[in-house]
Design an enzyme around this catalytic site. Structure first.
Site, PDB file in Angstrom:
ATOM      1  N   HIS A 203      36.856  35.210  28.189  1.00  0.00           N
ATOM      2  CA  HIS A 203      38.204  35.781  28.368  1.00  0.00           C
ATOM      3  C   HIS A 203      39.157  34.817  27.666  1.00  0.00           C
ATOM      4  O   HIS A 203      39.577  33.815  28.256  1.00  0.00           O
ATOM      5  CB  HIS A 203      38.568  35.871  29.848  1.00  0.00           C
ATOM      6  CG  HIS A 203      37.641  36.707  30.689  1.00  0.00           C
ATOM      7  ND1 HIS A 203      37.942  37.997  31.078  1.00  0.00           N
ATOM      8  CD2 HIS A 203      36.426  36.438  31.231  1.00  0.00           C
ATOM      9  CE1 HIS A 203      36.950  38.480  31.830  1.00  0.00           C
ATOM     10  NE2 HIS A 203      36.012  37.551  31.937  1.00  0.00           N
TER      11      HIS A 203
ATOM     12  N   HIS B   9      30.386  36.569  26.675  1.00  0.00           N
ATOM     13  CA  HIS B   9      31.286  36.806  27.825  1.00  0.00           C
ATOM     14  C   HIS B   9      32.376  35.741  27.906  1.00  0.00           C
ATOM     15  O   HIS B   9      32.237  34.741  28.597  1.00  0.00           O
ATOM     16  CB  HIS B   9      30.443  36.828  29.108  1.00  0.00           C
ATOM     17  CG  HIS B   9      31.190  37.284  30.324  1.00  0.00           C
ATOM     18  ND1 HIS B   9      30.546  37.676  31.481  1.00  0.00           N
ATOM     19  CD2 HIS B   9      32.510  37.413  30.581  1.00  0.00           C
ATOM     20  CE1 HIS B   9      31.435  38.022  32.392  1.00  0.00           C
ATOM     21  NE2 HIS B   9      32.639  37.860  31.873  1.00  0.00           N
TER      22      HIS B   9
ATOM     23  N   HIS C  44      42.403  29.594  34.212  1.00  0.00           N
ATOM     24  CA  HIS C  44      43.700  29.766  34.861  1.00  0.00           C
ATOM     25  C   HIS C  44      44.364  28.395  34.846  1.00  0.00           C
ATOM     26  O   HIS C  44      43.680  27.376  34.716  1.00  0.00           O
ATOM     27  CB  HIS C  44      43.515  30.261  36.300  1.00  0.00           C
ATOM     28  CG  HIS C  44      42.846  31.601  36.388  1.00  0.00           C
ATOM     29  ND1 HIS C  44      43.482  32.781  36.079  1.00  0.00           N
ATOM     30  CD2 HIS C  44      41.573  31.948  36.710  1.00  0.00           C
ATOM     31  CE1 HIS C  44      42.640  33.797  36.229  1.00  0.00           C
ATOM     32  NE2 HIS C  44      41.460  33.320  36.603  1.00  0.00           N
TER      33      HIS C  44
ATOM     34  N   ASP D 102      31.395  33.352  30.888  1.00  0.00           N
ATOM     35  CA  ASP D 102      32.501  33.921  31.669  1.00  0.00           C
ATOM     36  C   ASP D 102      33.696  32.959  31.668  1.00  0.00           C
ATOM     37  O   ASP D 102      34.364  32.762  32.681  1.00  0.00           O
ATOM     38  CB  ASP D 102      32.067  34.266  33.106  1.00  0.00           C
ATOM     39  CG  ASP D 102      33.023  35.254  33.776  1.00  0.00           C
ATOM     40  OD1 ASP D 102      33.992  35.696  33.130  1.00  0.00           O
ATOM     41  OD2 ASP D 102      32.789  35.587  34.958  1.00  0.00           O
TER      42      ASP D 102
HETATM   43  O1  DOR Z   1      36.317  35.213  38.290  1.00  0.00           O
HETATM   44  C1  DOR Z   1      36.675  36.094  37.504  1.00  0.00           C
HETATM   45  N1  DOR Z   1      37.654  35.868  36.594  1.00  0.00           N
HETATM   46  N2  DOR Z   1      36.097  37.301  37.570  1.00  0.00           N
HETATM   47  C2  DOR Z   1      36.536  38.338  36.820  1.00  0.00           C
HETATM   48  O2  DOR Z   1      35.970  39.392  36.899  1.00  0.00           O
HETATM   49  C3  DOR Z   1      37.690  38.203  35.943  1.00  0.00           C
HETATM   50  C4  DOR Z   1      37.897  36.804  35.537  1.00  0.00           C
HETATM   51  C5  DOR Z   1      39.270  36.607  34.947  1.00  0.00           C
HETATM   52  O3  DOR Z   1      39.619  37.360  34.026  1.00  0.00           O
HETATM   53  O4  DOR Z   1      39.980  35.696  35.383  1.00  0.00           O
HETATM   54 ZN    ZN Z   2      34.342  37.809  33.064  1.00  0.00          ZN
HETATM   55 ZN    ZN Z   3      33.501  39.815  35.841  1.00  0.00          ZN
END
Ligand code: DOR
Ligand code: ZN
Ligand code: ZN
Length: 424
Positions: free
Chosen positions: A20, A18, A271, A267
């Site tokens: 991004h 997980h 940002h 996760d």
């Molecule tokens: O906190 C989060 N950030 N939850 C998400 O579902 C998406 C993720 C993001 O892509 O920034």
């Molecule tokens: Zn996520």
């Molecule tokens: Zn999520």
């Protein structure tokens, strides 16, 4: 070259199912070079990336295009979760577990979510198609309808009051209950991501016990922080789903230590500092975590189950962060285990030398960490991916060759419950 691992623990290279990494379109937040360096420094040799990019990854051709973009830039091996558009889930029918490990469904709106699926008829189609294509459904299970209802009652839509107000726990619990009903009707295998509340863990554990094909993930940040920490950390700890209360965190640790949770996923969702300087309610949710994950989870295990040995904890980590994600997502059989004849993906971990997290030591492009000032109980010393050193703590600032590969699924993912009853 011979490496002396004296006194360190040898772990399989971790699989973070997980992340991004923001490619394409959101590379001002993170890019593959930085993300994969952070991964390597965190003992991760394989990542599975999320589809909420610009444009989103919605079909096998998108996956091939993305693989071409990433090639030559990644220290670690990679696969992708496929996204799905609620108004047209038909590309799912052409997808095979070769191009994508699974299909990601966002049940609640989010600024970088590709397409949020709220229409029950679309969900029915998606669950049916995914079952036919042999793809696992992975879910961001929060329910927008619940948030809107609460907004309409309080008469203060979007106003930030506390951490439960931005993403109330009820939204996650209701969503998981709905998902379980879909699983019961369609028999589709699902993996629920970032479980944050005690009630979700209760529902999912009961459903798995009753034989439904459901598994779930917990994150290092839900295991590390509580609402009280979030209030102190501010916007950097704004997440979706939100950080919950101590009682929830205790239940998540129980799920991890008792083998109810199948995976831990970082996760990793960076940002920029500027975005996180906004007032909490306007700051985008998400934090980096792929580099912090192994030390944070190990540190938490030492604290929450001090009667167990470091070796026991690292064995559990190898299950949650290597063997189980490999099984669930059909990562080819050379990964996820330390056995002769496998890919030489491994990590040397020093379980005796504490260190303090600083923003400067983080390799993510965003350059900050929610764990700044934390003392971690152990550290990654060396990461080897397919026989090549990609990270060496003794050679700071240098990394191995960026020749990570797009992995094919060599075998179908296992249907369900890799961990049931495995750990006591
Ligand atoms: O906190 C989060 N950030 N939850 C998400 O579902 C998406 C993720 C993001 O892509 O920034
Ligand atoms: Zn996520
Ligand atoms: Zn999520």
């Amino acid at each position: 070259r011979t490496v002396d691992g004296g006194g360190r623990y040898l772990l399989p290279g971790l699989i973070d199912s997980h992340v991004h990494f923001r490619t394409p379109g959101l590379t001002y937040k993170e890019d593959w070079e930085h993300g994969s360096r952070a991964a390597a420094a965190g003992g991760v040799t394989t990542v599975i990336d999320m589809p909420n990019t610009l444009p989103p990854l919605l079909d096998p051709a998108d996956a091939a295009r993305k693989a071409a973009m990433v090639q030559g830039r990644s220290l670690v091996d990679y696969r992708f979760h496929l996204g799905v558009a609620g108004d047209d889930p038909s590309p799912l029918l052409d997808a095979t577990p070769r191009e994508a490990t699974s299909v990601k469904v966002f049940l609640a709106g989010h600024h970088t979510a590709p397409t949020v699926v709220r229409d029950p008829a679309s969900l029915t189609r998606i669950f049916g198609y995914a079952r036919e294509s042999g793809l696992r459904v992975v879910l961001h299970a929060e329910d927008d309808g619940v948030f809107e209802l609460l907004d309409s009652w309080t008469g203060a839509p979007g106003r930030y009051l506390d951490y439960e107000r931005v993403r109330p726990r009820s939204g996650a619990i209701v969503a998981v209950a709905k998902v379980l009903e879909l699983v019961r009707r369609h028999g589709t295998a699902v993996h629920v991501l970032h479980v944050s509340t005690a009630e979700e863990a209760d529902l999912l554990a009961a459903a798995a016990h009753a034989g439904l094909p459901v598994t779930f993930e917990v994150t290092p940040h839900h295991l590390s922080f509580t609402a009280a920490d979030s209030a102190r950390i501010g916007a950097r700890a704004r997440l979706s789903p939100a950080i919950r209360h101590e009682r929830d965190q205790r239940r998540l640790w129980e799920a991890v230590l008792a083998g109810q949770a199948a995976t831990i996923g970082s996760d990793h969702a960076p940002h920029t500092r500027e975005e996180k300087l906004r007032p909490v309610a306007d700051a985008p949710p998400g934090l980096p975590g792929v580099q912090e994950m192994l030390p944070a989870v190990f540190t938490g295990m030492r604290r929450h189950a001090p009667w167990q040995s470091p070796g026991t904890h690292l064995e559990l980590i190898a299950r949650l962060l290597a063997a189980n994600p490999a099984d669930l997502f059909g990562i080819d059989g050379r990964k996820g285990r330390l056995l002769p004849g496998r890919d030489a993906d491994f990590v040397l971990f020093d379980a005796d030398t504490p260190w303090m997290v600083t923003g400067a030591a983080m390799h993510s492009k965003c350059g900050w960490s929610a764990y700044e000032g934390w003392t971690m109980a152990g550290q990654v010393r060396l990461t080897v991916r397919r026989g090549q050193i990609i990270y060496d703590a003794d050679a700071p600032g240098t990394f191995g060759p960026p020749d990570g590969r797009w992995l094919d699924a060599a075998r179908p993912a296992t249907p369900a419950h890799p961990t049931r009853g495995a750990v006591r």
